[in-house]
Design an enzyme around this catalytic site. Structure first.
Site, PDB file in Angstrom:
ATOM      1  N   PRO A  88      13.486   2.245   4.907  1.00  0.00           N
ATOM      2  CA  PRO A  88      13.549   3.671   5.266  1.00  0.00           C
ATOM      3  C   PRO A  88      14.752   4.362   4.638  1.00  0.00           C
ATOM      4  O   PRO A  88      14.850   5.586   4.673  1.00  0.00           O
ATOM      5  CB  PRO A  88      13.657   3.651   6.801  1.00  0.00           C
ATOM      6  CG  PRO A  88      14.119   2.290   7.162  1.00  0.00           C
ATOM      7  CD  PRO A  88      13.642   1.370   6.080  1.00  0.00           C
ATOM      8  N   GLU A 115      15.692  -6.367  11.929  1.00  0.00           N
ATOM      9  CA  GLU A 115      16.695  -5.309  11.729  1.00  0.00           C
ATOM     10  C   GLU A 115      16.812  -4.909  10.259  1.00  0.00           C
ATOM     11  O   GLU A 115      17.579  -4.011   9.917  1.00  0.00           O
ATOM     12  CB  GLU A 115      18.062  -5.779  12.236  1.00  0.00           C
ATOM     13  CG  GLU A 115      18.202  -5.717  13.741  1.00  0.00           C
ATOM     14  CD  GLU A 115      17.857  -4.327  14.298  1.00  0.00           C
ATOM     15  OE1 GLU A 115      18.428  -3.340  13.810  1.00  0.00           O
ATOM     16  OE2 GLU A 115      16.994  -4.263  15.183  1.00  0.00           O
ATOM     17  N   ARG A 152      -5.078   3.416  -7.657  1.00  0.00           N
ATOM     18  CA  ARG A 152      -6.161   4.375  -7.943  1.00  0.00           C
ATOM     19  C   ARG A 152      -5.889   5.214  -9.187  1.00  0.00           C
ATOM     20  O   ARG A 152      -6.768   5.898  -9.688  1.00  0.00           O
ATOM     21  CB  ARG A 152      -6.454   5.245  -6.721  1.00  0.00           C
ATOM     22  CG  ARG A 152      -5.344   6.176  -6.325  1.00  0.00           C
ATOM     23  CD  ARG A 152      -5.604   6.776  -4.954  1.00  0.00           C
ATOM     24  NE  ARG A 152      -6.776   7.637  -4.921  1.00  0.00           N
ATOM     25  CZ  ARG A 152      -6.820   8.868  -5.432  1.00  0.00           C
ATOM     26  NH1 ARG A 152      -5.774   9.370  -6.023  1.00  0.00           N
ATOM     27  NH2 ARG A 152      -7.920   9.586  -5.355  1.00  0.00           N
ATOM     28  N   ASP A 167      -6.351  15.886  -7.755  1.00  0.00           N
ATOM     29  CA  ASP A 167      -5.856  15.659  -6.403  1.00  0.00           C
ATOM     30  C   ASP A 167      -4.581  16.449  -6.137  1.00  0.00           C
ATOM     31  O   ASP A 167      -3.830  16.746  -7.064  1.00  0.00           O
ATOM     32  CB  ASP A 167      -5.509  14.176  -6.197  1.00  0.00           C
ATOM     33  CG  ASP A 167      -6.750  13.320  -6.031  1.00  0.00           C
ATOM     34  OD1 ASP A 167      -7.766  13.846  -5.548  1.00  0.00           O
ATOM     35  OD2 ASP A 167      -6.682  12.129  -6.382  1.00  0.00           O
TER      36      ASP A 167
HETATM   37  C1  SAM Z   1      12.433  -2.135  11.841  1.00  0.00           C
HETATM   38  S1  SAM Z   1      12.661  -1.832  10.135  1.00  0.00           S
HETATM   39  C2  SAM Z   1      14.406  -1.979   9.923  1.00  0.00           C
HETATM   40  C3  SAM Z   1      15.097  -0.666   9.847  1.00  0.00           C
HETATM   41  C4  SAM Z   1      16.601  -0.786   9.608  1.00  0.00           C
HETATM   42  N1  SAM Z   1      17.257  -1.327  10.759  1.00  0.00           N
HETATM   43  C5  SAM Z   1      17.171   0.604   9.309  1.00  0.00           C
HETATM   44  O1  SAM Z   1      17.545   1.306  10.244  1.00  0.00           O
HETATM   45  O2  SAM Z   1      17.218   0.991   8.129  1.00  0.00           O
HETATM   46  C6  SAM Z   1      12.051  -3.320   9.409  1.00  0.00           C
HETATM   47  C7  SAM Z   1      11.526  -3.161   7.993  1.00  0.00           C
HETATM   48  O3  SAM Z   1      10.423  -2.284   7.973  1.00  0.00           O
HETATM   49  C8  SAM Z   1      10.335  -1.653   6.711  1.00  0.00           C
HETATM   50  N2  SAM Z   1      10.312  -0.197   6.928  1.00  0.00           N
HETATM   51  C9  SAM Z   1      10.541   0.445   8.090  1.00  0.00           C
HETATM   52  N3  SAM Z   1      10.427   1.764   7.962  1.00  0.00           N
HETATM   53  C10 SAM Z   1      10.099   1.992   6.672  1.00  0.00           C
HETATM   54  C11 SAM Z   1       9.840   3.173   5.911  1.00  0.00           C
HETATM   55  N4  SAM Z   1       9.904   4.383   6.452  1.00  0.00           N
HETATM   56  N5  SAM Z   1       9.542   3.026   4.610  1.00  0.00           N
HETATM   57  C12 SAM Z   1       9.469   1.797   4.024  1.00  0.00           C
HETATM   58  N6  SAM Z   1       9.718   0.645   4.710  1.00  0.00           N
HETATM   59  C13 SAM Z   1      10.022   0.735   6.009  1.00  0.00           C
HETATM   60  C14 SAM Z   1      11.529  -2.105   5.891  1.00  0.00           C
HETATM   61  O4  SAM Z   1      11.121  -3.148   5.040  1.00  0.00           O
HETATM   62  C15 SAM Z   1      12.482  -2.598   6.975  1.00  0.00           C
HETATM   63  O5  SAM Z   1      13.387  -3.563   6.488  1.00  0.00           O
END
Ligand code: SAM
Length: 245
Positions: A88, A115, A152, A167
């Site tokens: 994220p 985490e 795609r 698109d």
């Molecule tokens: C619970 S999340 C961990 C978030 C992390 N503690 C933070 O606050 O940045 C677990 C995993 O989900 C994935 N993930 C969660 N949200 C995401 C998003 N918005 N985009 C891409 N991957 C995401 C990532 O690979 C991340 O390491």
């Protein structure tokens, strides 16, 4: 094109791509999608891939060594492949990214859980991508969304050549409204111009509606969309007609 997904849950990965357009592309060998179990690169009897956070705190953190070994292997198997970390905290994924990534030799998606990652994992990847400002349980869904958007765009994936070109976002604007039969439903008629057979008029109507819709729903896109003089004139007329849009 080869898509490799490094994950603790490889069974999640392949079945969403077994059906419909992408399923056919897999069958024809245009794309190959593989889930790889990170545990296969973990050491010891318990094949541990995570550990407690240094400095304390809740949850578990994904360890760097199994990811490093896995990426070295996957890079060797597909020379030139690009490695993407799902996080994220990464760059927000857009249609322009999908288009740029569709020109790569292959893509490896690194999916976090718990985490998140040991910070040193960031040094092992080429890019970091986020799906948006929200938190998923793991990176697998983000990887699958990105694979769908990239696949795609590849030659030979969509049945109707060119159908991705119109698109939303592909030319910087939202798509125009689409209709199919019946001509009338619950008092709502298909616009006459679409039934006229006049291709010039239809193209002009569609462009105007693209501009109108983008102005109403996503006006910020107009700042970077490539617009010609005729587009700008139409846009001015639309803005005059609805000054609050
Ligand atoms: C619970 S999340 C961990 C978030 C992390 N503690 C933070 O606050 O940045 C677990 C995993 O989900 C994935 N993930 C969660 N949200 C995401 C998003 N918005 N985009 C891409 N991957 C995401 C990532 O690979 C991340 O390491």
């Amino acid at each position: 094109m080869k898509f490799d997904v490094l994950t603790l849950f490889p069974a999640m990965i392949e079945s969403p791509f077994a059906d419909s357009i992408l399923g056919k592309a897999v069958e024809r060998g245009v794309i190959e999608i593989r889930g790889h179990n990170l545990r296969d690169w973990a050491e010891g009897r318990h094949q541990v891939t995570d550990d407690t956070p240094c400095g304390g705190g809740d949850g578990m953190v994904m360890k760097v060594e199994p990811v490093a070994r896995a990426l070295a292997d996957l890079r060797q198997r597909t020379p030139g492949t690009r490695v993407l970390l799902m996080t994220p905290q990464g760059k927000r994924f857009t249609q322009n990214d999908a288009s740029a990534l569709s020109r790569e030799a292959g893509l490896v998606f690194v999916c976090g859980r718990y985490e998140g990652f040991d910070e040193r994992i960031r040094t092992l990847v080429d890019d970091e991508y986020s799906l948006g400002d929200f938190i998923l349980t793991g990176g697998e869904l983000a990887a699958m969304v990105m694979i769908d958007a990239v696949a795609r765009l590849l030659d030979g994936v969509l049945g109707c050549a060119g159908s991705a070109l119109g698109d939303s976002f592909s030319d910087g604007l939202l798509e125009y409204p689409q209709y199919t039969r019946p001509v009338e439903f619950a008092g709502m008629r298909v616009p006459d111009v679409l039934l006229s057979g006049n291709h010039g008029e239809i193209a002009r109507w569609r462009r105007r509606e693209q501009l109108r819709r983008t102005l109403e729903r996503r006006p910020e896109l107009l700042e970077s969309a490539p617009l010609c003089a005729a587009d700008r004139k139409m846009l001015e007329e639309l803005q005059k007609a609805a000054p609050d849009a």
